[in-house]
Motif scaffolding. Structure first.
Motif, PDB file in Angstrom:
ATOM      1  N   VAL A   1      -0.964  10.883  -4.839  1.00  0.00           N
ATOM      2  CA  VAL A   1      -2.403  11.262  -3.720  1.00  0.00           C
ATOM      3  C   VAL A   1      -3.484  11.372  -4.407  1.00  0.00           C
ATOM      4  CG1 VAL A   1      -3.386  12.652  -2.269  1.00  0.00           C
ATOM      5  CG2 VAL A   1      -1.025  11.911  -1.489  1.00  0.00           C
ATOM      6  N   ARG A   2      -2.987  12.465  -6.158  1.00  0.00           N
ATOM      7  CA  ARG A   2      -4.227  12.895  -6.257  1.00  0.00           C
ATOM      8  C   ARG A   2      -5.229  11.825  -7.233  1.00  0.00           C
ATOM      9  NH1 ARG A   2      -2.336  17.012 -10.956  1.00  0.00           N
ATOM     10  NH2 ARG A   2      -1.983  14.975 -11.946  1.00  0.00           N
ATOM     11  N   ALA A   3      -4.645  10.736  -7.909  1.00  0.00           N
ATOM     12  CA  ALA A   3      -4.614   9.998  -8.766  1.00  0.00           C
ATOM     13  C   ALA A   3      -5.334   8.805  -8.288  1.00  0.00           C
ATOM     14  CB  ALA A   3      -3.688   8.895  -9.547  1.00  0.00           C
ATOM     15  N   HIS A   4      -4.878   8.625  -6.899  1.00  0.00           N
ATOM     16  CA  HIS A   4      -5.774   7.241  -5.794  1.00  0.00           C
ATOM     17  C   HIS A   4      -5.922   8.239  -4.508  1.00  0.00           C
ATOM     18  CE1 HIS A   4      -3.142   4.694  -8.389  1.00  0.00           C
ATOM     19  NE2 HIS A   4      -2.883   5.649  -8.582  1.00  0.00           N
ATOM     20  N   ALA A   5      -6.470   9.039  -3.979  1.00  0.00           N
ATOM     21  CA  ALA A   5      -6.753   9.224  -3.072  1.00  0.00           C
ATOM     22  C   ALA A   5      -8.320   8.631  -2.368  1.00  0.00           C
ATOM     23  CB  ALA A   5      -7.074  10.692  -2.817  1.00  0.00           C
ATOM     24  N   PRO A   6      -8.677   8.499  -1.318  1.00  0.00           N
ATOM     25  CA  PRO A   6      -7.554   8.466  -0.408  1.00  0.00           C
ATOM     26  C   PRO A   6      -7.090   7.372   0.251  1.00  0.00           C
ATOM     27  CG  PRO A   6     -10.322   7.497   0.470  1.00  0.00           C
ATOM     28  CD  PRO A   6      -9.871   7.852  -0.959  1.00  0.00           C
ATOM     29  N   CYS A   7      -5.545   7.489   0.133  1.00  0.00           N
ATOM     30  CA  CYS A   7      -4.287   6.628   0.283  1.00  0.00           C
ATOM     31  C   CYS A   7      -3.886   6.942   1.588  1.00  0.00           C
ATOM     32  CB  CYS A   7      -3.676   6.739  -0.570  1.00  0.00           C
ATOM     33  SG  CYS A   7      -3.599   8.443  -1.426  1.00  0.00           S
ATOM     34  N   SER A   8      -2.427   5.735   1.827  1.00  0.00           N
ATOM     35  CA  SER A   8      -2.440   5.885   3.281  1.00  0.00           C
ATOM     36  C   SER A   8      -0.648   6.508   3.499  1.00  0.00           C
ATOM     37  CB  SER A   8      -2.340   5.153   4.348  1.00  0.00           C
ATOM     38  OG  SER A   8      -1.401   3.919   3.237  1.00  0.00           O
ATOM     39  N   ARG A   9       0.408   7.239   3.410  1.00  0.00           N
ATOM     40  CA  ARG A   9       1.864   7.356   3.362  1.00  0.00           C
ATOM     41  C   ARG A   9       1.968   5.549   2.571  1.00  0.00           C
ATOM     42  NH1 ARG A   9       0.229  10.267   7.102  1.00  0.00           N
ATOM     43  NH2 ARG A   9       1.540  12.185   7.389  1.00  0.00           N
ATOM     44  N   ALA A  10       2.165   4.850   3.232  1.00  0.00           N
ATOM     45  CA  ALA A  10       2.405   3.568   2.959  1.00  0.00           C
ATOM     46  C   ALA A  10       2.036   3.170   1.818  1.00  0.00           C
ATOM     47  CB  ALA A  10       1.820   2.081   4.254  1.00  0.00           C
ATOM     48  N   ASP A  11       0.746   3.218   1.189  1.00  0.00           N
ATOM     49  CA  ASP A  11       0.470   3.158   0.285  1.00  0.00           C
ATOM     50  C   ASP A  11       1.372   3.836  -1.207  1.00  0.00           C
ATOM     51  OD1 ASP A  11      -2.016   1.673   0.805  1.00  0.00           O
ATOM     52  OD2 ASP A  11      -3.264   3.731   0.670  1.00  0.00           O
ATOM     53  N   ILE A  12       2.125   4.939  -0.765  1.00  0.00           N
ATOM     54  CA  ILE A  12       2.640   5.895  -1.651  1.00  0.00           C
ATOM     55  C   ILE A  12       3.577   5.163  -1.989  1.00  0.00           C
ATOM     56  CG2 ILE A  12       3.616   8.093  -1.987  1.00  0.00           C
ATOM     57  CD1 ILE A  12       1.557   9.595  -0.420  1.00  0.00           C
ATOM     58  N   ALA A  13       4.254   4.913  -0.203  1.00  0.00           N
ATOM     59  CA  ALA A  13       5.690   4.084  -0.388  1.00  0.00           C
ATOM     60  C   ALA A  13       5.849   2.894  -1.440  1.00  0.00           C
ATOM     61  CB  ALA A  13       5.887   3.627   0.405  1.00  0.00           C
ATOM     62  N   ALA A  14       4.283   1.986  -1.269  1.00  0.00           N
ATOM     63  CA  ALA A  14       4.192   0.196  -2.206  1.00  0.00           C
ATOM     64  C   ALA A  14       5.243   0.834  -3.548  1.00  0.00           C
ATOM     65  CB  ALA A  14       3.713  -0.454  -1.767  1.00  0.00           C
ATOM     66  N   ALA A  15       4.047   2.372  -3.917  1.00  0.00           N
ATOM     67  CA  ALA A  15       3.571   2.212  -5.246  1.00  0.00           C
ATOM     68  C   ALA A  15       4.794   3.141  -6.479  1.00  0.00           C
ATOM     69  CB  ALA A  15       2.345   2.924  -5.780  1.00  0.00           C
ATOM     70  N   THR A  16       5.803   4.357  -5.019  1.00  0.00           N
ATOM     71  CA  THR A  16       6.691   4.623  -5.709  1.00  0.00           C
ATOM     72  C   THR A  16       7.665   3.792  -5.299  1.00  0.00           C
ATOM     73  OG1 THR A  16       7.220   5.850  -3.628  1.00  0.00           O
ATOM     74  CG2 THR A  16       5.593   6.258  -5.728  1.00  0.00           C
ATOM     75  N   GLY A  17       8.213   3.129  -4.745  1.00  0.00           N
ATOM     76  CA  GLY A  17       9.261   2.574  -4.667  1.00  0.00           C
ATOM     77  C   GLY A  17      10.356   3.585  -3.376  1.00  0.00           C
ATOM     78  N   LEU A  18       9.864   4.344  -3.511  1.00  0.00           N
ATOM     79  CA  LEU A  18      10.272   5.345  -2.595  1.00  0.00           C
ATOM     80  C   LEU A  18      10.267   5.032  -1.550  1.00  0.00           C
ATOM     81  CD1 LEU A  18       8.818   8.705  -3.421  1.00  0.00           C
ATOM     82  CD2 LEU A  18      11.134   8.070  -4.128  1.00  0.00           C
ATOM     83  N   ASN A  19      11.705   4.878   0.089  1.00  0.00           N
ATOM     84  CA  ASN A  19      10.949   4.405   1.830  1.00  0.00           C
ATOM     85  C   ASN A  19      10.466   4.773   1.838  1.00  0.00           C
ATOM     86  OD1 ASN A  19      13.223   6.563   3.068  1.00  0.00           O
ATOM     87  ND2 ASN A  19      14.960   5.434   1.799  1.00  0.00           N
ATOM     88  N   LYS A  20      10.485   4.341   3.516  1.00  0.00           N
ATOM     89  CA  LYS A  20       8.913   5.035   4.392  1.00  0.00           C
ATOM     90  C   LYS A  20       9.350   6.423   4.554  1.00  0.00           C
ATOM     91  CE  LYS A  20       6.466   1.119   4.942  1.00  0.00           C
ATOM     92  NZ  LYS A  20       5.987  -0.065   5.996  1.00  0.00           N
TER      93      LYS A  20
END
Lengths: 411, 411
Positions: free
Chosen positions: B32-51
């Motif tokens: 979030v710090r590096a890419h704000a504003p971003c969505s939960r889906a963005d985090i999932a896509a970038a980290t490989g963690l599930n939604k």
């Protein structure tokens, strides 16, 4: 702050479950090595891994011939368990090239020494080609011995007194007169091609430090500096249990630490570098000039033996020279203590047999020059693995890769 | 090998799933710090963690007031997503004590500067009690400002030019005349007791290196050495992205590197230490002896301003002195390059404004003294964060702890 926001390398990455199996295989293997004979239940109890997982891990290790089963226990309550121990199938070979000798060592997976050979060889004056031929001959002989015992080779690592690129090219080795020598390539091409195993090249001090960290009297000291005592002086530095390699793998060059602008001329062209004051050639020139009557000796060993005899006889010229050299080593140890705050600073190579005469003056200088009280806790000691430390470290590097989860595949 | 078999600290431990959540919380926060504003889906896509995991992590971060929701996106295909950004609730405070000044900095979670104050203060001659009183007054003021903005304090870190024990006791700070001063304890007791936050003390060079590694022009350089340019000279050393602290946390003492046995007497009693040749006091004494007519100046800033004016006017006495000092700094850089093989060596503190006159001679000496071609890749540069680097590093250390998963709890 500016808009630039970077992600420091040291911060955690998303947890990845894919490496867990490799990690746990290595954990189980290390447990067996340390506690054999032991049962699957022992591994489960000690590691916290569940029994089904341990059973699956052990099956894998048996297939890779890393562990073997050995009868049943009789001394326990309940059902007798099948006991495990290391399979004695593998060997790791470490080699060393230096100015007056070549060394070969082979260790098994438990770290037991299978062979340990040392040859006098004039590395300082021979061409790189000649030296590599002699090294290859020694390596072949070691590989034949390992093969004759039906062992599988895990790898070969060569230590050299110089700067080594990650691809195994020796970019500079001043005491050997080498520049840009593709040692890894030439050695790999000359060894039997019917087997495949990794051949790597590393700095001699790095390997000796690795060996002492793993098996020496101060094993496990997370902050350790090892000084090679050869014609040149290098440092192998362990920080937080890891070898300090630096950005390009060139860290540990201590030999040209400037200590005495009025001192003797160094091979690098400047005056009074640590190496010019304390390297074995400089030491002999100072303590026993007669050694040089017929030119630079091609083998230091007999000269050192004579020097030790005279030191034991308390010949003043010799003990004064050793005290002076010890003092300069203490200067260097002070720089290391201030900069790196290690627990242990080791004097290796030819310094080991000379330690009784070097250490008192060296320790006095260290105490004077360290800023922190008690030198920040740094002990200055003689190397504990002797002349083979670098070659042992070559084998240790290969075993450490296994420990870290790089296991050989099943045949 | 002998029967002793140890388990090196560097080898893997059984994989533990318990830390996964803390790690992943930190990963999501950093994203979030590096890419704000971003969505939960963005985090999932970038980290490989599930939604589902990401959703749960974000709920946790919202409760801790580390992130906040900010409207809906309009620019995407499909259902609009709730966007996330950092919650601007937290602040980290960094302080510095040095021989002629006190500094305070506060940063928010994104690393934006909230305040940056510098006070002239005669730390070299004041008693520790006086200095700590003045520091406490400055800290209180910074805390009040942070509180007035309704921010929660993550912690306070103070940098000092000396050896700091892990419990925050300054065991030796020669340029301040301190010995065994419980800075952490005294500061913590004097700050408002109605809030609880960690107070820590660290070496000034360590903190400055941390700041440059995180936010400087060479951010992310995994092997970096930072030299403080104050009355004393210390080194902050980053190895593989981690601060090199040594066995007792005392690493980085470079100031007493012996360079010139015939040089000026150092505070430590010996001659020609790096500090005695290049510390700001030594530099001024050499370049502008008039500064000392009324005794040692209590504030270097005006003296340096005058020195720079004279250097710009190309007064020979001044430029010659700066060239000489630059040369000695190059010697020290050569030792660091050979021993540590860093990518970057930085001259900080008062060296920054003097860099145009120091760097040419320093770089020439580095090139001469480094054994590896091209100094092993080491660039010698001026610090990029200026006079606040240590205080910024104090705040950075607190933010790095958050990055590593030590998150503040929900209120």
């Amino acid at each position: 702050m500016g808009p630039t926001l970077i992600t420091p390398l040291s911060t955690p990455q998303p947890a990845d479950f894919a490496d867990v199996r490799a990690t746990n295989l290595a954990v189980a293997l290390r447990y067996v090595r340390a506690h054999a004979p032991c049962s699957r239940a022992d591994i489960a109890a000690a590691t916290g891994l569940n029994k089904a997982t341990v059973s699956s891990l052990v099956t894998d290790l048996l297939e890779r011939r890393l562990v073997t089963e050995t009868g049943l226990t009789e001394h326990r309550i309940g059902r007798p368990a099948t006991m495990l121990m290391l399979d004695n199938t593998y060997a790791a070979v470490g080699l060393e090239v230096n100015t007056d000798h070549l060394t070969a060592v082979a260790l098994d997976l438990a770290g037991e020494r299978l062979l340990s050979w040392r040859r006098s060889f004039p590395g300082a004056t021979a061409t790189p080609g000649k030296t590599i031929s002699a090294l290859t001959a020694l390596a072949r002989r070691a590989l034949n011995r390992v093969a004759a015992e039906d062992r599988r080779l895990l790898g070969v690592t060569v230590g050299v007194p110089g700067l080594v690129e990650p691809d195994g090219v020796v970019s500079v080795a001043p005491s050997l007169g080498w520049r840009d020598v593709d040692l890894r390539g030439q050695l790999a091409r000359s060894l039997p091609t019917d087997t495949t195993f990794p051949v790597s090249v590393d700095n001699d001090a790095n390997l000796a430090a690795t060996a002492e960290y793993r098996w020496g009297d101060h094993a496990g000291a997370g902050h350790l500096a090892y000084l090679t005592g050869q014609t040149g002086i290098g440092a192998g530095i362990i920080v937080d249990g890891q070898l300090l390699r630096g950005a390009r793998g060139l860290a540990g060059e201590l030999g040209h630490l400037p200590l005495d602008p009025a001192g003797p001329v160094c091979g690098c062209g400047r005056r009074g570098c640590l190496e010019a004051l304390t390297g074995v050639g400089a030491l002999l020139r100072r303590a026993d000039p007669e050694s040089f009557i017929d030119g630079v000796p091609s083998d230091w060993e007999p000269e050192l033996t004579e020097l030790i005899r005279r030191a034991k006889a308390e010949e003043k010229e010799v003990t004064a020279a050793l005290t002076e050299v010890g003092g300069w080593l203490g200067h260097a140890a002070g720089v290391l203590a201030n900069l790196l705050n290690p627990e242990v600073i080791m004097l290796g190579g030819y310094f080991v047999p000379l330690a009784p005469w070097l250490l008192p003056a060296a320790r006095a200088q260290l105490a004077l020059r360290a800023l922190a009280p008690d030198a920040g806790g740094a002990q200055l000691v003689a190397g504990t693995l002797g002349h083979d430390a670098t070659a042992i470290g070559g084998a240790a590097k290969i075993l450490a890769a296994v420990d870290a989860g790089h296991l050989p595949t099943a045949e």
